[in-house]
Design a protein around this motif. Sequence first.
Motif, PDB file in Angstrom:
ATOM      1  N   THR A  28       0.854  -1.188   0.000  1.00  0.00           N
ATOM      2  CA  THR A  28       0.000   0.000   0.000  1.00  0.00           C
ATOM      3  C   THR A  28       0.890   1.238   0.000  1.00  0.00           C
ATOM      4  OG1 THR A  28      -1.933   1.016   1.055  1.00  0.00           O
ATOM      5  CG2 THR A  28      -0.223   0.206   2.535  1.00  0.00           C
ATOM      6  N   ARG A  36      -8.217   7.660  -0.614  1.00  0.00           N
ATOM      7  CA  ARG A  36      -9.438   6.822  -0.570  1.00  0.00           C
ATOM      8  C   ARG A  36     -10.182   6.915   0.749  1.00  0.00           C
ATOM      9  NH1 ARG A  36     -10.425   2.977  -5.126  1.00  0.00           N
ATOM     10  NH2 ARG A  36      -8.635   3.425  -6.424  1.00  0.00           N
ATOM     11  N   ARG A 149      -4.137  -5.753   3.316  1.00  0.00           N
ATOM     12  CA  ARG A 149      -4.115  -4.302   3.056  1.00  0.00           C
ATOM     13  C   ARG A 149      -5.518  -3.698   2.934  1.00  0.00           C
ATOM     14  NH1 ARG A 149      -2.465  -3.339  -3.307  1.00  0.00           N
ATOM     15  NH2 ARG A 149      -4.278  -4.392  -4.203  1.00  0.00           N
ATOM     16  N   GLN A 211     -16.976  -2.037  -0.528  1.00  0.00           N
ATOM     17  CA  GLN A 211     -17.892  -1.303  -1.410  1.00  0.00           C
ATOM     18  C   GLN A 211     -19.350  -1.434  -0.963  1.00  0.00           C
ATOM     19  OE1 GLN A 211     -17.080  -2.237  -5.485  1.00  0.00           O
ATOM     20  NE2 GLN A 211     -15.085  -1.219  -5.419  1.00  0.00           N
ATOM     21  N   HIS A 245     -19.814   9.244  12.238  1.00  0.00           N
ATOM     22  CA  HIS A 245     -18.871   8.146  12.466  1.00  0.00           C
ATOM     23  C   HIS A 245     -17.702   8.313  11.501  1.00  0.00           C
ATOM     24  CE1 HIS A 245     -17.003   4.370  12.975  1.00  0.00           C
ATOM     25  NE2 HIS A 245     -17.496   3.798  11.881  1.00  0.00           N
ATOM     26  N   ASN A 248     -14.713   6.873   6.822  1.00  0.00           N
ATOM     27  CA  ASN A 248     -14.084   7.242   5.552  1.00  0.00           C
ATOM     28  C   ASN A 248     -14.465   8.692   5.246  1.00  0.00           C
ATOM     29  OD1 ASN A 248     -13.518   7.655   2.788  1.00  0.00           O
ATOM     30  ND2 ASN A 248     -13.636   5.449   2.404  1.00  0.00           N
ATOM     31  N   ASN A 275     -10.440   4.617  11.720  1.00  0.00           N
ATOM     32  CA  ASN A 275     -11.780   4.218  12.152  1.00  0.00           C
ATOM     33  C   ASN A 275     -11.662   3.494  13.497  1.00  0.00           C
ATOM     34  OD1 ASN A 275     -14.217   2.947  12.579  1.00  0.00           O
ATOM     35  ND2 ASN A 275     -14.432   2.194  10.480  1.00  0.00           N
TER      36      ASN A 275
HETATM   37  O1  UT7 Z   1     -16.931   1.426  10.396  1.00  0.00           O
HETATM   38  C1  UT7 Z   1     -17.443   0.320   9.717  1.00  0.00           C
HETATM   39  C2  UT7 Z   1     -17.961   0.740   8.422  1.00  0.00           C
HETATM   40  N1  UT7 Z   1     -16.944   0.666   7.417  1.00  0.00           N
HETATM   41  C3  UT7 Z   1     -16.972   1.494   6.371  1.00  0.00           C
HETATM   42  O2  UT7 Z   1     -17.802   2.351   6.315  1.00  0.00           O
HETATM   43  C4  UT7 Z   1     -16.004   1.275   5.247  1.00  0.00           C
HETATM   44  C5  UT7 Z   1     -16.698   1.503   3.927  1.00  0.00           C
HETATM   45  N2  UT7 Z   1     -15.851   1.260   2.760  1.00  0.00           N
HETATM   46  C6  UT7 Z   1     -14.804   2.051   2.457  1.00  0.00           C
HETATM   47  O3  UT7 Z   1     -14.487   2.977   3.166  1.00  0.00           O
HETATM   48  C7  UT7 Z   1     -14.066   1.789   1.151  1.00  0.00           C
HETATM   49  O4  UT7 Z   1     -14.788   0.852   0.389  1.00  0.00           O
HETATM   50  C8  UT7 Z   1     -12.605   1.250   1.367  1.00  0.00           C
HETATM   51  C9  UT7 Z   1     -11.737   2.367   1.917  1.00  0.00           C
HETATM   52  C10 UT7 Z   1     -12.616   0.080   2.316  1.00  0.00           C
HETATM   53  C11 UT7 Z   1     -12.024   0.801   0.024  1.00  0.00           C
HETATM   54  O5  UT7 Z   1     -12.053   1.880  -0.907  1.00  0.00           O
HETATM   55  P1  UT7 Z   1     -12.606   1.653  -2.385  1.00  0.00           P
HETATM   56  O6  UT7 Z   1     -12.456   2.912  -3.118  1.00  0.00           O
HETATM   57  O7  UT7 Z   1     -13.988   1.078  -2.259  1.00  0.00           O
HETATM   58  O8  UT7 Z   1     -11.583   0.583  -2.971  1.00  0.00           O
HETATM   59  P2  UT7 Z   1     -11.885  -0.858  -3.578  1.00  0.00           P
HETATM   60  O9  UT7 Z   1     -12.237  -1.827  -2.501  1.00  0.00           O
HETATM   61  O10 UT7 Z   1     -12.817  -0.705  -4.743  1.00  0.00           O
HETATM   62  O11 UT7 Z   1     -10.456  -1.252  -4.148  1.00  0.00           O
HETATM   63  C12 UT7 Z   1      -9.892  -0.565  -5.265  1.00  0.00           C
HETATM   64  C13 UT7 Z   1      -8.523  -1.142  -5.535  1.00  0.00           C
HETATM   65  C14 UT7 Z   1      -8.502  -2.655  -5.592  1.00  0.00           C
HETATM   66  O12 UT7 Z   1      -7.567  -3.027  -6.601  1.00  0.00           O
HETATM   67  P3  UT7 Z   1      -8.087  -3.517  -8.052  1.00  0.00           P
HETATM   68  O13 UT7 Z   1      -8.922  -4.713  -7.790  1.00  0.00           O
HETATM   69  O14 UT7 Z   1      -8.873  -2.360  -8.608  1.00  0.00           O
HETATM   70  O15 UT7 Z   1      -6.807  -3.793  -8.770  1.00  0.00           O
HETATM   71  C15 UT7 Z   1      -7.956  -3.065  -4.249  1.00  0.00           C
HETATM   72  O16 UT7 Z   1      -7.275  -4.315  -4.298  1.00  0.00           O
HETATM   73  O17 UT7 Z   1      -7.638  -0.780  -4.473  1.00  0.00           O
HETATM   74  C16 UT7 Z   1      -6.969  -1.953  -3.994  1.00  0.00           C
HETATM   75  N3  UT7 Z   1      -6.677  -1.758  -2.580  1.00  0.00           N
HETATM   76  C17 UT7 Z   1      -5.575  -1.136  -2.153  1.00  0.00           C
HETATM   77  N4  UT7 Z   1      -4.534  -0.603  -2.805  1.00  0.00           N
HETATM   78  C18 UT7 Z   1      -3.558  -0.028  -2.065  1.00  0.00           C
HETATM   79  C19 UT7 Z   1      -7.445  -2.105  -1.502  1.00  0.00           C
HETATM   80  N5  UT7 Z   1      -6.825  -1.722  -0.385  1.00  0.00           N
HETATM   81  C20 UT7 Z   1      -5.673  -1.124  -0.758  1.00  0.00           C
HETATM   82  C21 UT7 Z   1      -4.624  -0.514  -0.037  1.00  0.00           C
HETATM   83  N6  UT7 Z   1      -3.598   0.021  -0.731  1.00  0.00           N
HETATM   84  N7  UT7 Z   1      -4.619  -0.437   1.310  1.00  0.00           N
END
Ligand code: UT7
Length: 320
Positions: A28, A36, A149, A211, A245, A248, A275
């Motif tokens: 990461t 993000r 990650r 997501q 909360h 994000n 968080n």
């Molecule tokens: O308190 C409990 C409630 N929780 C929440 O409200 C969390 C809600 N969700 C979120 O905040 C977001 O969905 C996240 C921050 C968890 C993720 O952000 P996102 O923009 O939805 O990313 P994503 O899951 O769509 O992942 C996009 C890409 C993926 O790669 P590919 O498949 O596009 O190649 C992930 O593998 O980012 C990749 N990825 C990372 N890359 C670098 C996921 N985590 C990481 C990371 N560093 N830490």
Amino acid sequence: MSFSILGTGHAVPERVVTNDELSHMVDTNDEWISSRTGIRERRVMTTESLTDLSVAAAKNALENAGVTPQELDLIICATIQGDYLSPAEACLIQKELGASCPAFDVNGACSGFVYALDVADGYFARGRVKKVLVVASEALSRVTDWSDRRTCVLFGDGSGAVVLGEGDDLLSLRLTTTGNDQVLYVPAFRGKSPFDQTVKECGDYIYMNGQEVYRFAVNSMFRELKASIEEAGLTLDQVDYLLPHQANLRIIDTAVQKLKIPREKVGVTIQKYGNTSSSSVAILLDEMNREGKLHPGDILAIAAFGGGLTTGACVIRWSR
Ligand code: UT7
């Protein structure tokens, strides 16, 4: 009769873990995490127990309120997991404070602080209590897979507390639950019963479909905030501060844009703490209090969401 907030407190671990540090542990980088999520660093327990943090937050809140532990009629701790499954975290807080009142935990995941406030409200309504301590404490570092990650960059540890007294400052409170163990869960300790024939392949650590939870969070925060402000008989422009909360920054920004609330009215701590689940709103409330941002008569709207899936939203008048 409901309650008024008499004092607030919080405590976080000393150890700061930056995004850069995590980039040496998993694949990461600071750019991905901060763009993000808005998170730049988080606090992680090293030598502290969760009880250490809970008691420090509680003592801060009691001092801020001018209330002694002996005056407390009830202690409620919101947590998904204390230092033990039993005794409850609240029992350990009671012991360390030298209080003598009943104490128990409430698990509403990230919405747990609002669930605990609702329980407290019921005790005030029944005339059973005059002073209540509500603590929200979480040690998510213990249930995080530090090689994943997708989750290890998101969470942090911390504790926030409020002391409540008799009053009429809770203007509305709404809870919702949509039972779901697919998109966000933390597996329980299952033991090794020789009789247990169930198979549950859910791993050992927190799992989140980011997501799916994101969609739930944006929709629920918008809907529940609007509804709780309406139930309080107020309009959005009468809200002085929104305390969302801290999951994000993008979720917060989207809800704020939809509600058309000016950004300066929105409390944000996610950049420092990540968080911290149920404790995030309680920590934020204490920081705003100690920064002198809150004034008597201010209207605070709180909105939380998380595992369960749960939501908790409330509107409180600040009268200190
Ligand atoms: O308190 C409990 C409630 N929780 C929440 O409200 C969390 C809600 N969700 C979120 O905040 C977001 O969905 C996240 C921050 C968890 C993720 O952000 P996102 O923009 O939805 O990313 P994503 O899951 O769509 O992942 C996009 C890409 C993926 O790669 P590919 O498949 O596009 O190649 C992930 O593998 O980012 C990749 N990825 C990372 N890359 C670098 C996921 N985590 C990481 C990371 N560093 N830490």
